[in-house]
Design a protein around this motif. Structure first.
Motif, PDB file in Angstrom:
ATOM      1  N   SER A  35       0.834  -1.197   0.000  1.00  0.00           N
ATOM      2  CA  SER A  35       0.000   0.000   0.000  1.00  0.00           C
ATOM      3  C   SER A  35       0.873   1.253   0.000  1.00  0.00           C
ATOM      4  O   SER A  35       2.069   1.205   0.307  1.00  0.00           O
ATOM      5  CB  SER A  35      -0.909   0.014   1.234  1.00  0.00           C
ATOM      6  OG  SER A  35      -0.114   0.106   2.422  1.00  0.00           O
ATOM      7  N   LYS A  36       0.276   2.394  -0.323  1.00  0.00           N
ATOM      8  CA  LYS A  36       1.022   3.647  -0.413  1.00  0.00           C
ATOM      9  C   LYS A  36       1.554   4.100   0.936  1.00  0.00           C
ATOM     10  O   LYS A  36       2.589   4.759   1.014  1.00  0.00           O
ATOM     11  CB  LYS A  36       0.132   4.732  -1.030  1.00  0.00           C
ATOM     12  CG  LYS A  36      -0.190   4.498  -2.495  1.00  0.00           C
ATOM     13  CD  LYS A  36      -1.015   5.641  -3.069  1.00  0.00           C
ATOM     14  CE  LYS A  36      -1.314   5.397  -4.541  1.00  0.00           C
ATOM     15  NZ  LYS A  36      -2.121   6.504  -5.127  1.00  0.00           N
ATOM     16  N   ASP A  37       0.853   3.738   2.017  1.00  0.00           N
ATOM     17  CA  ASP A  37       1.326   4.148   3.337  1.00  0.00           C
ATOM     18  C   ASP A  37       2.347   3.173   3.926  1.00  0.00           C
ATOM     19  O   ASP A  37       2.850   3.384   5.047  1.00  0.00           O
ATOM     20  CB  ASP A  37       0.149   4.310   4.306  1.00  0.00           C
ATOM     21  CG  ASP A  37      -0.627   3.009   4.502  1.00  0.00           C
ATOM     22  OD1 ASP A  37      -0.183   1.951   4.011  1.00  0.00           O
ATOM     23  OD2 ASP A  37      -1.690   3.055   5.147  1.00  0.00           O
ATOM     24  N   ASN A  38       2.672   2.110   3.187  1.00  0.00           N
ATOM     25  CA  ASN A  38       3.659   1.113   3.614  1.00  0.00           C
ATOM     26  C   ASN A  38       3.278   0.395   4.910  1.00  0.00           C
ATOM     27  O   ASN A  38       4.147  -0.156   5.592  1.00  0.00           O
ATOM     28  CB  ASN A  38       5.045   1.752   3.786  1.00  0.00           C
ATOM     29  CG  ASN A  38       5.625   2.231   2.477  1.00  0.00           C
ATOM     30  OD1 ASN A  38       5.325   1.691   1.416  1.00  0.00           O
ATOM     31  ND2 ASN A  38       6.468   3.249   2.543  1.00  0.00           N
TER      32      ASN A  38
END
Length: 307
Positions: free
Chosen positions: A72-75
């Motif tokens: 995901s983009k937020d890691n």
């Protein structure tokens, strides 16, 4: 792209990362497996083996479904959407036995691995087919989701399915570590991936056969207070001892040094649910050798206490 042979169930579509995953380096961990040719090394046999590798990989990914997902983009989580893992086949105009016998050319090893480009992919595989029929399978797996235990579990299951056509049955699973060690908002300095700009790094290969390691173990004082060391501890200690000796000879005096090594935490807690959990679950320990300490024998270096 090789996708799981069975779609991931809806209730497993999202996997939260654990705190240990969260602080892992954003790098890919490489490993290479070499297979000398057998009697079925004609083109038809090679094609059949590659087909089997692809099909068994798809079956394996049904159990290791997060590897076929995307970060995901937020890691902080993985979208287990089954988009697949990168699979590449390459041809090598060389004989594998001769390549190994002549002395492994370290600088060529990266050519046997999938490209390590920035991406949300978590697993890349490259099957290198030598002209003799031998194979070198290169695997790059994201450290965000896997350390040694998870990588080993994946490879063992893939090999088992490829050989037998069936799964081992109950396997270690994802999801347990995030329940016990959930991710959190971290402040302060964050560990960054190693910079590719800096001093030149030289890689060398040393081979210790079983007889040599056994002889090294025999030099360790069995009456000492510490537990008899493993093969790994003996080899690491031997290399450390030699490096310390070379440093002293080069500088004219002894210098302090540290040895960093990972410790798998599975089986070292009172939580049975995470004993076989997949993901990152390790700590890095440090053993220190002070400059004024006399550690001339392998026995002394083996007995160095960690901090």
């Amino acid at each position: 792209m090789i996708k799981p042979s069975t779609p991931t169930p809806n209730h497993l579509k999202s996997l939260k990362l654990s705190l240990f995953d969260q602080v892992a380096l954003h790098i890919f961990v490489p490993i290479l497996f070499h297979y000398l040719p057998n009697c079925e090394c004609n083109n038809e046999g090679i094609t059949e083996r590659c087909d089997k590798l692809q099909k068994s990989l798809a079956e394996t990914l049904t159990k290791f479904y997060p590897l076929a997902g995307r970060l995901s983009k937020d890691n902080l989580s993985i979208h287990c959407n089954g988009e697949g893992v990168e699979y590449v086949e390459s041809k090598v105009n060389a004989d594998l036995a001769e390549f190994l016998h002549e002395g492994l050319k370290i600088e060529l090893l990266n050519d046997f691995l999938p490209t390590d480009l920035p991406s949300s992919l978590l697993l890349r595989i490259q099957v290198n087919i030598f002209s003799c029929g031998g194979l070198v399978i290169g695997i790059n797996i994201s450290h965000i989701i896997a350390a040694g235990f998870t990588l080993g579990s994946f490879v063992k299951e893939w090999a088992h399915i490829s050989q037998t056509g069936t799964s081992k049955g109950r396997l270690p699973s994802f999801g347990h570590l995030p329940l016990v060690f959930p991710p959190r908002v971290l402040s302060g300095h964050q560990v960054s991936p190693p910079s590719k700009i800096g001093p030149k790094i030289v890689t060398k290969r040393f081979v210790f056969d079983a007889l040599t390691i056994a002889k090294l173990k025999d030099t360790i004082n069995s009456s000492a207070t510490f537990t008899r060391p493993t093969r790994l501890v003996v080899v690491l200690s031997f290399i450390w001892k030699v490096l310390v000796g070379n440093s002293s000879a080069k500088h004219g005096h002894s210098r302090g040094s540290c040895l960093l090594f990972p410790i798998n935490l599975r089986g070292k807690s009172n939580l049975p649910s995470i004993e076989h959990a997949l993901g990152n679950f390790y700590v890095t320990e440090v053993a220190t050798l002070e400059a004024n300490q006399s550690r001339k024998e392998l026995n002394d270096v083996v007995n160095v206490k960690k901090q």
